[in-house]
Motif scaffolding. Structure first.
Motif: not given
Length: 323
Positions: A234-251
């Motif tokens: 099943k699809m479940t929610p995980g961690k929520k990130y904040r900021g520009p998507i390119d930086k979020v992808m790296l984190q």
């Protein structure tokens, strides 16, 4: 339509019955779902629903047959990856404000596909999207019972989470294992697949009923980027990130991989929807920094299922755990 998790049909039960063989190393390296036994000279055809999101190059290299789901964009209906592409979906959502819907491969089409390979002398192993997402597994089991010598795998996943199992099955087939052995091995391996995606836009989740209007508005205002994980089919929610998507992808990539000693280093997928090439390359470099010993890093574009649920700017790092 939601399918059943366990198929009661004899052809599917037979492949699950009994204790599992001893584990051994194959092309996928040490880990669960790997079988030991005398190799046999048999013809086994690996087939997958289009939801596996494997590239045309991988499909050709591993000689995989694809059964496409149907996608409904208003009055336009077509096959996933054939008449309907992710770009078709983006255009439809932009023009209509509505999400497309997908429908499972029907029993008739499965029977036709399985019978075609059976008449050519093949045993068949077929991989489906998680039975919690679609009735494809249920339909495939019904068709398998009709045709015979067809072994159906509920991947308990989607996108290249499913694709990882498909490629493992293809490698086992190339190594000479029987269809039943491959079905058992890949079913055993399914819980060890780790699939997740980080999402840039919340409007697709809102349109699909996966978040409220208030959550979508607040999330966009705060530039929140949620992570969606696949757990127990099943699809479940995980961690929520904040900021520009390119930086979020790296984190996100760092969070998925850093300090891990339980990852099978044979193969990892970077799967995305309309992400900037430079952002994807940055994720690849971060992945190499964190896990330089991956044997294969494969970039693929997600198909209709992930595109419909998550929208553009979505990226996932998908792999198999080793223990």
């Amino acid at each position: 339509v939601t399918g059943v998790q366990t198929c009661a049909l004899p052809i599917c039960e037979a492949a699950h019955r009994g204790s599992f063989c001893h584990l051994a190393e194959t092309a996928a390296g040490p880990g669960p779902g790997l079988i030991q036994g005398e190799k046999q000279d048999m013809k086994v055809k690996i087939i997958s629903d289009s939801t596996c999101d494997l590239s045309p190059e991988l499909i050709e290299r591993y000689d995989i047959a694809i059964t496409p789901l149907s996608v409904h964009c208003g009055d336009q209906v077509g096959h996933d990856g054939v008449e309907i592409t992710p770009e078709t979906i983006y255009d439809y959502v932009d023009a209509s404000g509505q999400l497309p819907r997908t429908s499972a491969v029907n029993v008739f089409d499965y029977v036709r596909e399985f019978r075609s390979w059976h008449q050519q002398g093949y045993s068949v192993v077929h991989f489906c999207i998680s039975s919690d997402f679609s009735s494809s597994y249920q339909n495939a089991c019904m068709a398998a019972a009709d045709v015979g010598d067809v072994y159906v795998v509920d991947s308990r996943n989607l996108s290249t989470g499913q694709g990882l199992l498909v490629l493992h099955g293809a490698e086992l087939a190339a190594a000479g294992h029987t269809a039943e052995e491959i079905q058992r091995a890949c079913t055993d391996l399914a819980p060890w697949v780790e699939a997740s995606f980080v999402i840039d836009r919340l409007d697709y989740l809102y349109k699909g009923g996966r978040c409220s209007a208030l959550s979508a508005f607040g999330g966009n205002l705060l530039k929140l980027k949620p992570c969606i994980e696949v757990k127990d089919g099943k699809m479940t929610p995980g961690k929520k990130y904040r900021g520009p998507i390119d930086k979020v992808m790296l984190q996100y990539t760092q969070d998925r991989l850093q300090g891990r000693d339980d990852i099978n280093r044979h193969r990892v997928f970077i799967t995305h929807t309309r992400c900037a090439p430079e952002a994807v390359e940055a994720v690849r470099q971060k992945l190499l920094e964190l896990c330089p010993d991956f044997e294969e890093i494969i970039e693929t574009t997600a198909g209709s299922t992930v595109t419909s649920h998550c929208g553009p700017g979505t990226l996932g790092v998908l792999f198999i755990r080793s223990k």
